[in-house]
Enzyme design. Structure first.
Site, PDB file in Angstrom:
ATOM      1  N   GLY A   3       0.816  -1.224   0.000  1.00 23.05           N
ATOM      2  CA  GLY A   3       0.000   0.000   0.000  1.00 23.05           C
ATOM      3  C   GLY A   3       0.840   1.259   0.000  1.00 23.05           C
ATOM      4  O   GLY A   3       0.504   2.250   0.639  1.00 23.05           O
ATOM      5  N   ALA A  21       2.661   2.815  -5.278  1.00 21.39           N
ATOM      6  CA  ALA A  21       2.384   1.877  -6.377  1.00 21.39           C
ATOM      7  C   ALA A  21       1.082   1.119  -6.120  1.00 21.39           C
ATOM      8  O   ALA A  21       0.221   1.033  -7.003  1.00 21.39           O
ATOM      9  CB  ALA A  21       3.555   0.910  -6.528  1.00 21.39           C
ATOM     10  N   ILE A  61       5.200  -2.836   8.560  1.00 19.72           N
ATOM     11  CA  ILE A  61       6.314  -2.663   7.616  1.00 19.72           C
ATOM     12  C   ILE A  61       6.363  -1.214   7.120  1.00 19.72           C
ATOM     13  O   ILE A  61       7.421  -0.616   7.011  1.00 19.72           O
ATOM     14  CB  ILE A  61       6.179  -3.639   6.418  1.00 19.72           C
ATOM     15  CG1 ILE A  61       6.289  -5.072   6.917  1.00 19.72           C
ATOM     16  CG2 ILE A  61       7.232  -3.354   5.356  1.00 19.72           C
ATOM     17  CD1 ILE A  61       6.050  -6.128   5.855  1.00 19.72           C
ATOM     18  N   ILE A  99       7.778   3.287   1.920  1.00 23.02           N
ATOM     19  CA  ILE A  99       9.091   3.949   1.824  1.00 23.02           C
ATOM     20  C   ILE A  99       8.948   5.455   2.089  1.00 23.02           C
ATOM     21  O   ILE A  99       9.808   6.071   2.701  1.00 23.02           O
ATOM     22  CB  ILE A  99       9.786   3.635   0.481  1.00 23.02           C
ATOM     23  CG1 ILE A  99      11.238   4.110   0.522  1.00 23.02           C
ATOM     24  CG2 ILE A  99       9.073   4.245  -0.697  1.00 23.02           C
ATOM     25  CD1 ILE A  99      12.134   3.410  -0.465  1.00 23.02           C
ATOM     26  N   GLU A 133       8.915  12.440  -4.041  1.00 22.26           N
ATOM     27  CA  GLU A 133       8.094  13.641  -3.919  1.00 22.26           C
ATOM     28  C   GLU A 133       7.998  14.434  -5.203  1.00 22.26           C
ATOM     29  O   GLU A 133       7.221  15.366  -5.293  1.00 22.26           O
ATOM     30  CB  GLU A 133       8.688  14.520  -2.815  1.00 22.26           C
ATOM     31  CG  GLU A 133       8.743  13.779  -1.491  1.00 22.26           C
ATOM     32  CD  GLU A 133       9.260  14.616  -0.347  1.00 22.26           C
ATOM     33  OE1 GLU A 133      10.220  15.362  -0.562  1.00 22.26           O
ATOM     34  OE2 GLU A 133       8.692  14.521   0.750  1.00 22.26           O
ATOM     35  N   LYS A 141       5.823  22.079 -10.436  1.00 20.71           N
ATOM     36  CA  LYS A 141       7.208  21.866 -10.880  1.00 20.71           C
ATOM     37  C   LYS A 141       7.306  22.127 -12.383  1.00 20.71           C
ATOM     38  O   LYS A 141       6.650  21.452 -13.172  1.00 20.71           O
ATOM     39  CB  LYS A 141       7.598  20.414 -10.557  1.00 20.71           C
ATOM     40  CG  LYS A 141       8.921  19.967 -11.123  1.00 20.71           C
ATOM     41  CD  LYS A 141       9.206  18.511 -10.752  1.00 20.71           C
ATOM     42  CE  LYS A 141      10.434  17.996 -11.469  1.00 20.71           C
ATOM     43  NZ  LYS A 141      10.651  16.555 -11.260  1.00 20.71           N
ATOM     44  N   GLU A 164      15.679  11.898 -12.358  1.00 25.31           N
ATOM     45  CA  GLU A 164      14.688  12.532 -13.242  1.00 25.31           C
ATOM     46  C   GLU A 164      13.250  12.239 -12.790  1.00 25.31           C
ATOM     47  O   GLU A 164      12.311  12.329 -13.573  1.00 25.31           O
ATOM     48  CB  GLU A 164      14.907  12.109 -14.691  1.00 25.31           C
ATOM     49  CG  GLU A 164      16.113  12.792 -15.353  1.00 25.31           C
ATOM     50  CD  GLU A 164      15.851  14.251 -15.753  1.00 25.31           C
ATOM     51  OE1 GLU A 164      14.712  14.719 -15.640  1.00 25.31           O
ATOM     52  OE2 GLU A 164      16.818  14.924 -16.185  1.00 25.31           O
ATOM     53  N   THR A 183      11.373   9.625 -12.145  1.00 24.44           N
ATOM     54  CA  THR A 183      10.630   8.792 -13.091  1.00 24.44           C
ATOM     55  C   THR A 183       9.909   7.598 -12.461  1.00 24.44           C
ATOM     56  O   THR A 183       9.169   6.896 -13.151  1.00 24.44           O
ATOM     57  CB  THR A 183      11.598   8.252 -14.163  1.00 24.44           C
ATOM     58  OG1 THR A 183      12.815   7.850 -13.531  1.00 24.44           O
ATOM     59  CG2 THR A 183      11.893   9.312 -15.196  1.00 24.44           C
TER      60      THR A 183
HETATM   61  C1  LIG Z   1      15.765   7.716  -2.415  1.00 22.22           C
HETATM   62  C2  LIG Z   1      14.530   7.652  -3.248  1.00 22.22           C
HETATM   63  C3  LIG Z   1      13.985   8.809  -3.784  1.00 22.22           C
HETATM   64  C4  LIG Z   1      12.855   8.742  -4.600  1.00 22.22           C
HETATM   65  N1  LIG Z   1      12.378   9.884  -5.180  1.00 22.22           N
HETATM   66  C5  LIG Z   1      11.375   9.784  -6.079  1.00 22.22           C
HETATM   67  C6  LIG Z   1      10.894  10.920  -6.743  1.00 22.22           C
HETATM   68  O1  LIG Z   1      11.323  12.050  -6.513  1.00 22.22           O
HETATM   69  N2  LIG Z   1       9.912  10.749  -7.642  1.00 22.22           N
HETATM   70  C7  LIG Z   1       9.386   9.529  -7.937  1.00 22.22           C
HETATM   71  O2  LIG Z   1       8.527   9.416  -8.810  1.00 22.22           O
HETATM   72  N3  LIG Z   1       9.774   8.447  -7.253  1.00 22.22           N
HETATM   73  C8  LIG Z   1      10.762   8.535  -6.361  1.00 22.22           C
HETATM   74  N4  LIG Z   1      11.170   7.424  -5.694  1.00 22.22           N
HETATM   75  C9  LIG Z   1      10.472   6.160  -5.893  1.00 22.22           C
HETATM   76  C10 LIG Z   1       9.214   6.124  -5.071  1.00 22.22           C
HETATM   77  O3  LIG Z   1       9.501   6.269  -3.717  1.00 22.22           O
HETATM   78  C11 LIG Z   1       8.513   4.806  -5.280  1.00 22.22           C
HETATM   79  O4  LIG Z   1       8.518   4.444  -6.623  1.00 22.22           O
HETATM   80  C12 LIG Z   1       7.093   4.903  -4.879  1.00 22.22           C
HETATM   81  O5  LIG Z   1       6.958   5.445  -3.626  1.00 22.22           O
HETATM   82  C13 LIG Z   1       6.449   3.565  -4.901  1.00 22.22           C
HETATM   83  O6  LIG Z   1       6.911   2.783  -3.861  1.00 22.22           O
HETATM   84  P1  LIG Z   1       6.258   1.383  -3.701  1.00 22.22           P
HETATM   85  O7  LIG Z   1       4.805   1.553  -3.506  1.00 22.22           O
HETATM   86  O8  LIG Z   1       6.720   0.516  -4.811  1.00 22.22           O
HETATM   87  O9  LIG Z   1       6.950   0.791  -2.388  1.00 22.22           O
HETATM   88  P2  LIG Z   1       6.714   1.127  -0.824  1.00 22.22           P
HETATM   89  O10 LIG Z   1       6.318   2.521  -0.581  1.00 22.22           O
HETATM   90  O11 LIG Z   1       7.930   0.600  -0.137  1.00 22.22           O
HETATM   91  O12 LIG Z   1       5.474   0.225  -0.415  1.00 22.22           O
HETATM   92  C14 LIG Z   1       5.601  -1.159  -0.178  1.00 22.22           C
HETATM   93  C15 LIG Z   1       4.326  -1.653   0.446  1.00 22.22           C
HETATM   94  O13 LIG Z   1       4.374  -3.062   0.535  1.00 22.22           O
HETATM   95  C16 LIG Z   1       3.965  -3.444   1.832  1.00 22.22           C
HETATM   96  N5  LIG Z   1       4.567  -4.735   2.140  1.00 22.22           N
HETATM   97  C17 LIG Z   1       5.849  -5.125   1.965  1.00 22.22           C
HETATM   98  N6  LIG Z   1       6.005  -6.388   2.389  1.00 22.22           N
HETATM   99  C18 LIG Z   1       4.798  -6.801   2.813  1.00 22.22           C
HETATM  100  C19 LIG Z   1       4.309  -8.008   3.387  1.00 22.22           C
HETATM  101  N7  LIG Z   1       5.102  -9.053   3.614  1.00 22.22           N
HETATM  102  N8  LIG Z   1       3.011  -8.072   3.726  1.00 22.22           N
HETATM  103  C20 LIG Z   1       2.171  -7.018   3.534  1.00 22.22           C
HETATM  104  N9  LIG Z   1       2.575  -5.848   2.999  1.00 22.22           N
HETATM  105  C21 LIG Z   1       3.877  -5.753   2.654  1.00 22.22           C
HETATM  106  C22 LIG Z   1       4.436  -2.313   2.724  1.00 22.22           C
HETATM  107  O14 LIG Z   1       3.748  -2.317   3.952  1.00 22.22           O
HETATM  108  C23 LIG Z   1       4.071  -1.120   1.851  1.00 22.22           C
HETATM  109  O15 LIG Z   1       2.704  -0.831   2.020  1.00 22.22           O
HETATM  110  C24 LIG Z   1      12.264   7.487  -4.855  1.00 22.22           C
HETATM  111  C25 LIG Z   1      12.778   6.327  -4.258  1.00 22.22           C
HETATM  112  C26 LIG Z   1      13.912   6.401  -3.480  1.00 22.22           C
HETATM  113  C27 LIG Z   1      14.455   5.131  -2.891  1.00 22.22           C
END
Ligand SMILES: Cc1cc2nc3c(=O)[nH]c(=O)nc-3n(C[C@H](O)[C@H](O)[C@H](O)COP(=O)(O)OP(=O)(O)OC[C@H]3O[C@@H](n4cnc5c(N)ncnc54)[C@H](O)[C@@H]3O)c2cc1C
Length: 508
Positions: A18, A21, A47, A50, A54, A83, A349, A351
């Site tokens: 959640g 993505a 958990i 991240i 932003e 932006k 960038e 992305t």
């Molecule tokens: C340093 C950094 C800077 C970034 N800056 C940008 C930016 O400026 N612009 C941009 O577009 N993107 C940026 N990103 C990328 C962006 O943060 C992610 O693409 C975006 O937030 C999506 O994250 P996510 O949902 O894939 O993962 P997460 O936010 O990590 O979510 C993972 C989810 O999975 C759940 N989960 C994991 N394991 C389990 C389990 N076993 N059981 C149940 N639930 C579980 C967690 O609880 C959480 O809800 C950046 C990333 C990093 C690392």
């Protein structure tokens, strides 16, 4: 003859995760497929998400339109700002500064893009820096912003203004969650501790939560972030590692107090072994130091970050580790990986959220029936591979095209072998300023041209057809564009004033 259906419709989608993505996928699928599809999202508060990420690219407004999101409400709820592009400082060489702005450069004439005429005028000492010919690159450093007014005369720079958003990533996930739940998505709190696969096909049948509950589904979307619980831990699709081209592999993220006006751009300042971001929001400023652990220690990276904040830190630095690359398959069997579970190209960038959006669009276009025709998966994976590789090359360009030689890191990236696909783009541009967009690749002419010029690649020549236009007409075009852009920017309000008037968030 009646159409022969080769499989039953999919009835249930289970999204694990959640973060941005997961909730983007949940909101989009429930909006598009309505009640014909049962969408369930499992996430674990323990958990957490991240919570960084932003800054975005302009494509997000299309996603918002699909969800019928009101822009003002979106900005208010996420402490968002606007932006116009990214300011790159100290990248080509120390002391350099340029903006990669969204939108267009000047006005095209005949078959040729504007920058071709500019190249000739510049060679004759009759043109300003390329930033004077785009609304975004001129307005951004002046702190100006507005959306296109309804009554803007067509074909003027202001009528075509392109912009993205900067927002609080945690609030963004909450904002989408509310919408998704209103659209019928069922959220389940819990940690997935087991995955059950069909013994013959290897398809995922269900996931098991810590408290014992089994959650079954037809299609699973892995949004578990870097954990990649289904696509890698379970299906073991493999990872394509691009660390040798993109050696930054760690980040420290920290919010600080807002100081001064809210800039309508993200800033990226090159540092000794990486770079630092600055993303202004309404309530605070987001900062981060992205660096290579091969070339800098965590302590040195922390010191450098803390020394370079414009306001008082509001938290401790949050460390994040990552590796540039992507899963060899983003769709395998009945699992599609979105977001960090699928791969990550460093945030230079902005992305990553775009890649989530485009993965969702692709999935909706290639949505399978329950027989999961392999042709759909094959197309999905090939398109995703292409998209990642094109963005990868664009990011590598920033490191490759530099004259910086003040640290081991810069000496490595400046001299490393680059992908042939990127070399072809650089060679083409360096010769005659040409650029060809490869199919549907995300970044277009404006982006590549601004970054190549900004990083110091000045073409040796220009397109021969520029000389078929009378010289006086070329100079008049360049002069006219400069005046029109400047006069449009003159009419724009300050970014702060625009936000205060249209979409100010409550202070906390
Ligand atoms: C340093 C950094 C800077 C970034 N800056 C940008 C930016 O400026 N612009 C941009 O577009 N993107 C940026 N990103 C990328 C962006 O943060 C992610 O693409 C975006 O937030 C999506 O994250 P996510 O949902 O894939 O993962 P997460 O936010 O990590 O979510 C993972 C989810 O999975 C759940 N989960 C994991 N394991 C389990 C389990 N076993 N059981 C149940 N639930 C579980 C967690 O609880 C959480 O809800 C950046 C990333 C990093 C690392």
């Amino acid at each position: 003859m009646p159409i022969q259906q080769s499989g039953q419709p999919i009835q249930s989608v289970v999204i694990i995760g959640g973060g941005s993505a997961g909730w983007m996928a949940a909101a989009a699928l429930s909006k598009s497929f309505g009640h014909s599809l049962d969408v369930r999202l499992v996430e674990s508060e323990e958990i957490g998400i991240i919570g960084v990420g932003e800054a975005t690219v302009p494509h997000l407004s299309l996603f918002n339109r699909l969800l019928e999101i009101d822009e003002g409400e979106f900005i208010r709820q996420t402490q968002g700002t606007f932006k116009l592009g990214i300011q790159f400082n100290d990248w080509g060489k120390m002391g350099d500064s340029y903006i990669h702005g969204f939108g267009t450069i000047g006005r095209d004439l005949g078959l040729l893009p504007f920058h071709q005429y500019w190249l000739k005028a510049r060679a004759e000492g009759r043109a300003k820096d390329i930033s004077a010919y785009s609304l975004n690159t001129l307005a951004a450093p002046l702190g100006k912003f507005m959306v296109a007014p309804h009554d803007a005369p067509p074909n003027t720079p202001i009528a075509e203004i392109a912009y993205a958003y900067q927002f609080d990533a945690v609030r963004y996930a909450h904002f989408l969650r509310k919408r998704a739940e209103m659209q019928g998505v069922q959220r389940t709190e819990g940690k997935v501790v087991g995955v059950n696969q069909n013994s013959e096909t290897g398809f995922v049948d269900s996931v098991r939560l810590e408290r014992g509950e089994l959650i079954a589904g037809d299609l699973f979307i892995d949004c578990t972030g870097f954990r990649a619980l289904l696509i890698e831990d379970t299906l073991k699709v493999g990872f394509e590692d691009w660390l040798h081209w993109l050696p930054v592999d760690r980040a420290l993220a920290i919010p600080c107090q807002k100081v001064g006006p809210i800039t309508p751009f993200t800033r990226s300042t090159a540092r000794t072994a990486g770079w630092q971001w600055r993303i202004p929001l309404q309530h605070r400023t987001g900062n981060g130091h992205v660096y290579s652990s091969q070339f800098m220690s965590d302590d040195a990276a922390t010191d450098l970050l803390l020394k370079n904040l414009d306001g008082r830190p509001l938290a401790d630095p949050l460390p994040v580790r990552f590796r540039a690359g992507k899963r060899r398959k983003l769709w395998d069997k009945n699992v599609v990986a979105l977001g960090l579970a699928g791969g990550f190209l460093e945030p230079l960038e902005s992305t990553a959220i775009y890649l989530v959006q485009s993965g969702i669009n692709r999935l909706m276009s290639l949505f399978p029936r329950a027989d999961f025709d392999p042709a759909l998966q094959g197309t999905y994976n090939a398109q995703a591979q292409f998209e990642y590789e094109r963005i990868r090359d664009f990011i590598i360009l920033h490191y490759h095209a530099t004259t910086r030689d003040d640290s081991d890191f810069w000496n490595y990236v400046r001299t490393m072998p680059i992908p042939d696909s990127l070399k072809a783009y650089v060679d083409l541009f360096a010769a005659g300023g040409q650029f060809f967009r490869n199919g549907t690749e995300m970044f277009g002419l404006t982006s590549w041209v601004q970054v190549m010029l900004g990083q110091g690649i000045m073409p040796r020549s220009y397109h021969p057809a520029v000389d078929w236009v009378r010289e006086a007409d070329t100079l008049a075009l360049v002069d006219h564009v400069e005046k029109v852009v400047a006069s449009n920017v003159g009419l724009m309000p300050r970014h702060d004033d625009f936000i205060a008037r249209h979409c100010a968030a409550s202070p906390n």
